[in-house]
Design a protein around this motif. Structure first.
Motif, PDB file in Angstrom:
ATOM      1  N   THR A 269      82.978  10.320 -59.247  1.00  0.00           N
ATOM      2  CA  THR A 269      83.145   9.617 -60.536  1.00  0.00           C
ATOM      3  C   THR A 269      83.395  10.622 -61.660  1.00  0.00           C
ATOM      4  O   THR A 269      84.253  10.417 -62.526  1.00  0.00           O
ATOM      5  N   ILE A 270      82.631  11.706 -61.625  1.00  0.00           N
ATOM      6  CA  ILE A 270      82.779  12.726 -62.678  1.00  0.00           C
ATOM      7  C   ILE A 270      84.189  13.308 -62.642  1.00  0.00           C
ATOM      8  O   ILE A 270      84.849  13.465 -63.676  1.00  0.00           O
ATOM      9  N   ARG A 271      84.683  13.590 -61.422  1.00  0.00           N
ATOM     10  CA  ARG A 271      86.038  14.143 -61.290  1.00  0.00           C
ATOM     11  C   ARG A 271      87.087  13.128 -61.749  1.00  0.00           C
ATOM     12  O   ARG A 271      88.023  13.481 -62.460  1.00  0.00           O
ATOM     13  N   ASP A 272      86.914  11.867 -61.328  1.00  0.00           N
ATOM     14  CA  ASP A 272      87.940  10.856 -61.597  1.00  0.00           C
ATOM     15  C   ASP A 272      87.966  10.393 -63.043  1.00  0.00           C
ATOM     16  O   ASP A 272      89.022  10.178 -63.613  1.00  0.00           O
ATOM     17  N   ARG A 273      86.785  10.205 -63.614  1.00  0.00           N
ATOM     18  CA  ARG A 273      86.745   9.597 -64.957  1.00  0.00           C
ATOM     19  C   ARG A 273      86.587  10.613 -66.061  1.00  0.00           C
ATOM     20  O   ARG A 273      86.673  10.284 -67.231  1.00  0.00           O
ATOM     21  N   GLY A 274      86.265  11.862 -65.690  1.00  0.00           N
ATOM     22  CA  GLY A 274      86.017  12.883 -66.701  1.00  0.00           C
ATOM     23  C   GLY A 274      84.593  12.768 -67.200  1.00  0.00           C
ATOM     24  O   GLY A 274      84.019  11.666 -67.226  1.00  0.00           O
ATOM     25  N   CYS A 275      83.984  13.903 -67.518  1.00  0.00           N
ATOM     26  CA  CYS A 275      82.576  13.881 -67.943  1.00  0.00           C
ATOM     27  C   CYS A 275      82.238  15.200 -68.622  1.00  0.00           C
ATOM     28  O   CYS A 275      82.597  16.275 -68.126  1.00  0.00           O
ATOM     29  N   ASP A 276      81.592  15.122 -69.776  1.00  0.00           N
ATOM     30  CA  ASP A 276      81.079  16.336 -70.421  1.00  0.00           C
ATOM     31  C   ASP A 276      79.613  16.527 -70.097  1.00  0.00           C
ATOM     32  O   ASP A 276      79.125  17.636 -69.981  1.00  0.00           O
ATOM     33  N   LEU A 277      78.895  15.398 -69.979  1.00  0.00           N
ATOM     34  CA  LEU A 277      77.439  15.482 -69.787  1.00  0.00           C
ATOM     35  C   LEU A 277      77.016  14.503 -68.699  1.00  0.00           C
ATOM     36  O   LEU A 277      77.346  13.314 -68.764  1.00  0.00           O
ATOM     37  N   LEU A 278      76.284  15.036 -67.714  1.00  0.00           N
ATOM     38  CA  LEU A 278      75.700  14.169 -66.683  1.00  0.00           C
ATOM     39  C   LEU A 278      74.233  13.973 -67.031  1.00  0.00           C
ATOM     40  O   LEU A 278      73.493  14.956 -67.206  1.00  0.00           O
ATOM     41  N   ALA A 279      73.816  12.723 -67.142  1.00  0.00           N
ATOM     42  CA  ALA A 279      72.405  12.417 -67.436  1.00  0.00           C
ATOM     43  C   ALA A 279      71.774  11.851 -66.170  1.00  0.00           C
ATOM     44  O   ALA A 279      72.332  10.936 -65.552  1.00  0.00           O
ATOM     45  N   ILE A 280      70.618  12.409 -65.777  1.00  0.00           N
ATOM     46  CA  ILE A 280      69.953  11.948 -64.546  1.00  0.00           C
ATOM     47  C   ILE A 280      68.523  11.544 -64.894  1.00  0.00           C
ATOM     48  O   ILE A 280      67.802  12.278 -65.583  1.00  0.00           O
ATOM     49  N   SER A 281      68.111  10.392 -64.346  1.00  0.00           N
ATOM     50  CA  SER A 281      66.778   9.868 -64.659  1.00  0.00           C
ATOM     51  C   SER A 281      65.890   9.825 -63.425  1.00  0.00           C
ATOM     52  O   SER A 281      66.336   9.444 -62.336  1.00  0.00           O
ATOM     53  N   ALA A 282      64.629  10.216 -63.603  1.00  0.00           N
ATOM     54  CA  ALA A 282      63.627  10.055 -62.535  1.00  0.00           C
ATOM     55  C   ALA A 282      62.333   9.550 -63.163  1.00  0.00           C
ATOM     56  O   ALA A 282      61.797  10.184 -64.075  1.00  0.00           O
ATOM     57  N   SER A 283      61.850   8.422 -62.677  1.00  0.00           N
ATOM     58  CA  SER A 283      60.563   7.903 -63.163  1.00  0.00           C
ATOM     59  C   SER A 283      59.429   8.386 -62.282  1.00  0.00           C
ATOM     60  O   SER A 283      58.329   8.651 -62.753  1.00  0.00           O
ATOM     61  N   LEU A 284      59.682   8.454 -60.976  1.00  0.00           N
ATOM     62  CA  LEU A 284      58.628   8.870 -60.047  1.00  0.00           C
ATOM     63  C   LEU A 284      58.787  10.360 -59.765  1.00  0.00           C
ATOM     64  O   LEU A 284      59.900  10.826 -59.459  1.00  0.00           O
ATOM     65  N   ALA A 285      57.678  11.079 -59.819  1.00  0.00           N
ATOM     66  CA  ALA A 285      57.728  12.532 -59.601  1.00  0.00           C
ATOM     67  C   ALA A 285      58.322  12.872 -58.238  1.00  0.00           C
ATOM     68  O   ALA A 285      59.018  13.885 -58.086  1.00  0.00           O
ATOM     69  N   ILE A 286      58.092  12.011 -57.231  1.00  0.00           N
ATOM     70  CA  ILE A 286      58.613  12.321 -55.894  1.00  0.00           C
ATOM     71  C   ILE A 286      60.144  12.327 -55.853  1.00  0.00           C
ATOM     72  O   ILE A 286      60.725  12.775 -54.869  1.00  0.00           O
ATOM     73  N   ASN A 287      60.790  11.838 -56.902  1.00  0.00           N
ATOM     74  CA  ASN A 287      62.257  11.859 -56.923  1.00  0.00           C
ATOM     75  C   ASN A 287      62.826  13.066 -57.669  1.00  0.00           C
ATOM     76  O   ASN A 287      64.047  13.203 -57.764  1.00  0.00           O
ATOM     77  N   VAL A 288      61.965  13.929 -58.180  1.00  0.00           N
ATOM     78  CA  VAL A 288      62.464  15.112 -58.894  1.00  0.00           C
ATOM     79  C   VAL A 288      63.277  16.031 -57.956  1.00  0.00           C
ATOM     80  O   VAL A 288      64.332  16.540 -58.352  1.00  0.00           O
ATOM     81  N   PRO A 289      62.841  16.228 -56.692  1.00  0.00           N
ATOM     82  CA  PRO A 289      63.683  17.055 -55.808  1.00  0.00           C
ATOM     83  C   PRO A 289      65.105  16.503 -55.661  1.00  0.00           C
ATOM     84  O   PRO A 289      66.061  17.274 -55.540  1.00  0.00           O
TER      85      PRO A 289
END
Ligand code: B12
Length: 354
Positions: A269-289
């Motif tokens: 998606t980033i390659r196709d649509r273009g992107c300056d900033l990727l934002a990633i969300s994690a609510s549960l600590a076990i998803n930080v990895p």
């Protein structure tokens, strides 16, 4: 970019969880009769989840993530009349099972378990969010909660649309809807709302948010693009969606992907649509990895070398500086700071920011 996590997920597997459960039940033979097969399965699930949090805490070298989880679990168990001493029994069985495998007593896993066992008595029973009444627009948040609790989606929707006229989308999102969702979480945790009630209220909130969209897309564009996604395994997507909407209001073009998108598809998606900033969300600590894995995959792609990364969500709010372990360029604690932080990343002399 520094690294990140050592390979620390060895203790979090179902076989270990079964072994710990068997040891625990051999020490409490009465539990088979008292809790039955369902209880044993629930116990094995709790052991597995606790191992996951232990593995995450050791991999990130953050004991506070494990302590926070224990505090949360203690409160959850208390609501179903399981005494804190049984949680202590579980941690002791875990320690004994791992030590029995020859694990070094100074290993992070055994050290965190020992610390957890000794902290258990003094742990608060955290809910991890501000008491409802202490939030800025507790009056409106509490009204929204009551309307949804009664099942009155119609009045809830018209009320939110009215409030948006004075508070704006940002005010409604952050001062009304966010505390309302936290209260829903707190009552679910305290066994005062069942899963169906929680799901109904959450789904209704998502419908109300969609009704605010005409107000989201009004600002003139500033020529920057945001792609927003939840970490793999993370189902909590409303916070990420709010942040993406606030970027839209701030003039960014945004692509909100939500939950369940494989890393390869995010990068495509980033390659196709273009992107300056990727934002990633994690609510549960076990998803930080999983956040770290996505950041690493992005960094390895030469077509994405210009893309900056910002992370956020409850997991990062639990442990100061945890975000730095992911290789991201910045972090923000809430919706209000997110846009400011995102814009700052593109200032001429940008350093990692939080
Ligand atoms: C709704 C909800 C769900 C829904 C989510 C639906 C959806 N489509 O999003 C469903 C039912 C799927 C769900 C499932 C679970 N949930 Co839940 N859930 C919630 C609840 C009630 C609200 C979440 C929410 O939207 N909050 C409001 C948003 C606006 O807040 P936020 O996410 O923190 O976002 C803000 C900031 O963090 C920040 N931010 C967020 N993302 C990003 C990203 C960037 C880049 C930046 C800069 C900032 C940023 O900005 C946002 C705006 O200020 C919370 C309660 C709570 N306190 O939040 C529990 C809660 C998060 N859930 C919890 C749990 C335990 C679970 C389950 C494990 C339950 C279970 N046994 O199955 C599963 C796990 C699912 C998974 N694998 O992810 C616990 C987590 C406890 C813990 N140990 O961490 C909570 C806290 C409830 C509680 N009090 O016990 N849940």
């Amino acid at each position: 970019m520094g690294l990140l996590f050592h390979d620390g997920f060895g203790v979090a597997d179902h076989q270990t969880a079964e072994e710990v459960t068997a040891l625990l039940y051999s020490r409490h033979p009465e539990w088979d009769v008292k809790f039955g097969p369902k209880g044993r399965k629930a116990c094995a699930d709790d052991v597995y989840n606790t191992l996951l949090y232990l593995a995450t805490a050791t991999a990130t070298e953050r004991y506070d993530l494990f302590r926070e989880y224990l505090s949360w679990l203690r409160r959850l168990l208390a609501q179903i009349n399981i005494a804190p001493r049984h949680l202590a029994d579980m941690l002791v069985a875990m320690r004994d099972a791992l030590a029995g495998r020859g694990m070094n007593p100074d290993s992070p896993e055994l050290t965190f378990l020992d610390d957890g066992i000794s902290d258990l008595a003094s742990l608060g029973a955290e809910t991890g969010s501000l008491p409802f009444a202490e939030t800025h627009r507790a009056d409106l948040a509490s009204e929204l909660f009551s309307l949804l609790h009664r099942g009155d989606r119609g009045t809830a929707t018209t009320s939110v649309l009215n409030w948006a006229e004075t508070l704006g989308v940002e005010g409604v999102y952050l001062d009304v809807i966010e505390p309302c969702l936290q209260e829903i979480g707190r009552r679910w945790h305290d066994n005062q709302l069942n899963v169906a009630e929680e799901h109904f209220m959450t789904a209704s909130i998502q419908v109300v948010m969609a009704r605010l969209y005409p107000l989201v897309f009004q600002a003139s564009r500033i020529g920057r693009r945001l792609v927003a996604v939840c970490a793999e395994g993370e189902l909590h997507e409303i916070g990420m969606r709010m942040v993406a909407d606030l970027f839209d209001i701030g003039g960014w073009d945004t692509t909100f992907l939500g939950a369940g998108v494989p890393d390869t598809a995010v990068i495509r998606t980033i390659r196709d649509r273009g992107c300056d900033l990727l934002a990633i969300s994690a609510s549960l600590a076990i998803n930080v990895p999983a956040v770290t894995r996505l950041v690493s995959a992005l960094r390895l792609d030469p077509q994405c070398s210009h893309v900056k990364v910002m992370v956020g969500g409850r997991a990062f709010n639990q442990s100061p500086d945890l975000w730095r372990r992911t290789g991201a360029d910045g972090w923000a604690g809430g919706g209000r700071e997110a846009l400011r932080t995102g814009n700052r990343l593109f200032e001429a002399t940008a350093e990692p920011v939080s």
